[in-house]
Design an enzyme around this catalytic site. Structure first.
Site, PDB file in Angstrom:
ATOM      1  N   ILE A  25      36.506  46.281  29.610  1.00 18.99           N
ATOM      2  CA  ILE A  25      35.263  45.505  29.651  1.00 18.99           C
ATOM      3  C   ILE A  25      35.102  44.718  30.950  1.00 18.99           C
ATOM      4  O   ILE A  25      34.091  44.036  31.143  1.00 18.99           O
ATOM      5  CB  ILE A  25      35.157  44.541  28.446  1.00 18.99           C
ATOM      6  CG1 ILE A  25      36.378  43.614  28.386  1.00 18.99           C
ATOM      7  CG2 ILE A  25      34.993  45.324  27.145  1.00 18.99           C
ATOM      8  CD1 ILE A  25      36.283  42.548  27.294  1.00 18.99           C
ATOM      9  N   GLN A  27      36.451  44.471  35.433  1.00 20.49           N
ATOM     10  CA  GLN A  27      37.214  44.955  36.584  1.00 20.49           C
ATOM     11  C   GLN A  27      36.907  44.060  37.774  1.00 20.49           C
ATOM     12  O   GLN A  27      35.756  43.715  38.007  1.00 20.49           O
ATOM     13  CB  GLN A  27      36.824  46.403  36.910  1.00 20.49           C
ATOM     14  CG  GLN A  27      37.377  46.950  38.209  1.00 20.49           C
ATOM     15  CD  GLN A  27      38.863  47.237  38.131  1.00 20.49           C
ATOM     16  OE1 GLN A  27      39.304  47.945  37.233  1.00 20.49           O
ATOM     17  NE2 GLN A  27      39.625  46.681  39.054  1.00 20.49           N
ATOM     18  N   GLY A  28      37.923  43.695  38.513  1.00 18.87           N
ATOM     19  CA  GLY A  28      37.686  42.877  39.702  1.00 18.87           C
ATOM     20  C   GLY A  28      38.936  42.757  40.530  1.00 18.87           C
ATOM     21  O   GLY A  28      39.931  43.440  40.284  1.00 18.87           O
ATOM     22  N   THR A  29      38.881  41.880  41.523  1.00 17.20           N
ATOM     23  CA  THR A  29      40.043  41.692  42.390  1.00 17.20           C
ATOM     24  C   THR A  29      41.223  41.137  41.602  1.00 17.20           C
ATOM     25  O   THR A  29      42.373  41.328  41.976  1.00 17.20           O
ATOM     26  CB  THR A  29      39.698  40.717  43.531  1.00 17.20           C
ATOM     27  OG1 THR A  29      39.163  39.525  42.963  1.00 17.20           O
ATOM     28  CG2 THR A  29      38.664  41.317  44.472  1.00 17.20           C
ATOM     29  N   GLY A  31      42.126  42.107  38.634  1.00 17.58           N
ATOM     30  CA  GLY A  31      42.717  43.115  37.767  1.00 17.58           C
ATOM     31  C   GLY A  31      41.700  43.646  36.777  1.00 17.58           C
ATOM     32  O   GLY A  31      40.499  43.668  37.051  1.00 17.58           O
ATOM     33  N   GLU A  32      42.184  44.041  35.612  1.00 16.99           N
ATOM     34  CA  GLU A  32      41.310  44.629  34.601  1.00 16.99           C
ATOM     35  C   GLU A  32      41.320  43.780  33.332  1.00 16.99           C
ATOM     36  O   GLU A  32      42.289  43.086  33.047  1.00 16.99           O
ATOM     37  CB  GLU A  32      41.791  46.040  34.254  1.00 16.99           C
ATOM     38  CG  GLU A  32      41.795  47.010  35.429  1.00 16.99           C
ATOM     39  CD  GLU A  32      42.492  48.320  35.084  1.00 16.99           C
ATOM     40  OE1 GLU A  32      41.830  49.370  35.134  1.00 16.99           O
ATOM     41  OE2 GLU A  32      43.697  48.271  34.766  1.00 16.99           O
ATOM     42  N   VAL A  33      40.225  43.868  32.567  1.00 12.41           N
ATOM     43  CA  VAL A  33      40.137  43.193  31.274  1.00 12.41           C
ATOM     44  C   VAL A  33      39.815  44.234  30.207  1.00 12.41           C
ATOM     45  O   VAL A  33      38.934  45.083  30.399  1.00 12.41           O
ATOM     46  CB  VAL A  33      39.057  42.088  31.268  1.00 12.41           C
ATOM     47  CG1 VAL A  33      39.011  41.391  29.911  1.00 12.41           C
ATOM     48  CG2 VAL A  33      39.318  41.070  32.369  1.00 12.41           C
ATOM     49  N   LYS A  48      43.748  40.351  29.730  1.00  8.40           N
ATOM     50  CA  LYS A  48      43.513  40.304  31.172  1.00  8.40           C
ATOM     51  C   LYS A  48      44.805  40.686  31.886  1.00  8.40           C
ATOM     52  O   LYS A  48      45.801  39.971  31.825  1.00  8.40           O
ATOM     53  CB  LYS A  48      43.052  38.904  31.590  1.00  8.40           C
ATOM     54  CG  LYS A  48      42.729  38.780  33.079  1.00  8.40           C
ATOM     55  CD  LYS A  48      42.156  37.400  33.374  1.00  8.40           C
ATOM     56  CE  LYS A  48      41.826  37.220  34.845  1.00  8.40           C
ATOM     57  NZ  LYS A  48      41.224  35.904  35.126  1.00  8.40           N
ATOM     58  N   ASP A 153      34.441  29.047  40.474  1.00 14.62           N
ATOM     59  CA  ASP A 153      33.852  30.393  40.462  1.00 14.62           C
ATOM     60  C   ASP A 153      32.763  30.483  39.405  1.00 14.62           C
ATOM     61  O   ASP A 153      32.726  31.409  38.594  1.00 14.62           O
ATOM     62  CB  ASP A 153      34.921  31.460  40.221  1.00 14.62           C
ATOM     63  CG  ASP A 153      34.453  32.864  40.625  1.00 14.62           C
ATOM     64  OD1 ASP A 153      33.426  32.966  41.333  1.00 14.62           O
ATOM     65  OD2 ASP A 153      35.104  33.857  40.245  1.00 14.62           O
TER      66      ASP A 153
END
Length: 376
Positions: A25, A27-29, A31-33, A48, A153
């Protein structure tokens, strides 16, 4: 609280195999969730994954900071960290690689993020529901700031909402504790924080001794987005973002922001001159409520020292006039699918001011996303 910040420890980690992964669900710098469920109880969670590939010196400091902060913050409007899990450690592991397993942070599952909801034209927020969203968001900020934590953020994708309509501030990967400058020595925090479109002018000008006002600027951007349905200032570079801010909020000068000329970047950058402040004028095509316009205007103040704080924002007439804030549960119950930015089509961006909404009589909060491109 800040005194305890470095003394927090996290206990023994269970193996992540106790959870069954259901879907990716995010994706980013970072990692993944993943959406997952506990194999025994069926409880839904979010996993996460902590990126370890580039960490030559052990556990990533950003993940360690996030864990410590989330163990300290317990509030209805802050995402809840349940535990930390790891993948099974190889039986051949030794003292040098025994920590090489993958680490997962386990959170209570939230069905939606705000960016995903706003990307869906079928999700229509009433004024009362927008009030509830912003009330919960500001309550979360009030709590973390009172506990000397900066989020750093703020953006719609980091605002989660449960199926029961409870908002949770999420992704504390860039968060940190803050304190007042000591002995006249200013703090020197990094200013390479906050996603560009939500980054306040003081960070763009290089400020390193900052505080809660940076999160309130992001709250103002998010509040406007509740009506425009897409980020209101979509710069390509830091210089471009400052230009967009100047065109909306007026030229950045010492007259409106005392001592702004102390910033080295203020002298180096070519900032627009002679720009009038147009926050209310530019947003009134979307935001029909005068109290809402006034609160957005107070959140998007150039000078951080004059920007409204979360306490005063929560006491603003916007929240205490009819229609009063109302529960989101009924509206969300009509949408069975989870909505996340990662799963939604890319949010549109363009280089021009959009046309005015064709039908002014229509509820601007319920306007179809396809009618808009970039707002400012």
């Amino acid at each position: 609280m800040a005194k305890n910040y470095d003394s927090v420890e996290f206990p023994y980690c269970d193996e992540v195999s106790k959870y069954e992964r259901l879907a990716k669900i995010g994706q980013g710098t970072f990692g993944e969730v993943f959406k997952a469920k506990h194999r025994q109880t069926g409880k839904k969670v979010a996993l996460k994954k902590v990126l370890m590939e580039n960490e030559k010196e052990g556990f990533p400091i950003t993940a360690l900071r996030e864990i410590k902060i989330l163990q300290l913050l317990k509030h209805e409007n802050v995402v809840n960290l349940i535990e930390i899990c790891r993948t099974k450690i190889s039986p051949t592991a030794n003292q040098y690689n025994r920590c090489k397993g993958t680490i997962f942070l386990v959170f209570d599952f939230c069905e939606h993020d705000l960016a995903g909801l706003l990307s869906n034209a079928h999700v229509k927020f009433t004024l009362s529901e927008i009030k509830k969203v912003m009330q919960m968001l500001l309550n979360g900020l009030y709590y973390i700031h009172r506990n000397k934590i900066l989020h750093r953020d703020m953006k719609a994708a980091n605002v989660l909402i449960t199926r029961d309509g409870v908002l949770k501030l999420a992704d504390f990967g860039l968060a940190r504790a803050f304190s007042l400058a000591k002995n006249s020595q200013p703090n020197k925090y990094t200013n390479r924080v906050v996603t560009l479109w939500y980054r306040p002018p003081e960070l763009l000008l290089g400020e390193r001794d900052y505080g809660p006002p940076i999160d309130l600027w992001g709250a103002g951007c998010i509040m406007a987005e509740m009506w425009t349905r897409s980020p209101i200032m979509q710069g390509n570079t830091e210089q471009h973002q400052l230009t967009l801010i100047s065109q909306l909020c007026g030229s950045i000068t010492p007259e409106v922001w005392p001592n702004v000329d102390k910033y080295e970047l203020y002298q180096k950058l070519e900032l627009p001159k002679g720009q009038k402040r147009k926050v209310k004028e530019r947003l009134k095509a979307y935001v029909k409520d005068l109290y809402a316009l006034d609160l957005i205007d107070k959140l998007l103040v150039l000078d951080p020292a004059q920007r409204i704080d979360s306490d005063d924002a929560l006491n603003h007439d916007f929240f205490w006039s009819d229609p009063m804030p109302s529960d989101l549960k009924n509206m969300l119950s009509t949408h069975n699918q989870s909505m996340f930015e990662y799963l939604a089509p890319p949010r549109r961006r363009g280089g021009h001011m959009p046309q005015q909404p064709a039908n002014q009589a229509r509820n601007p909060a319920a306007t179809n996303q396809s009618e808009f491109d970039r707002v400012f």
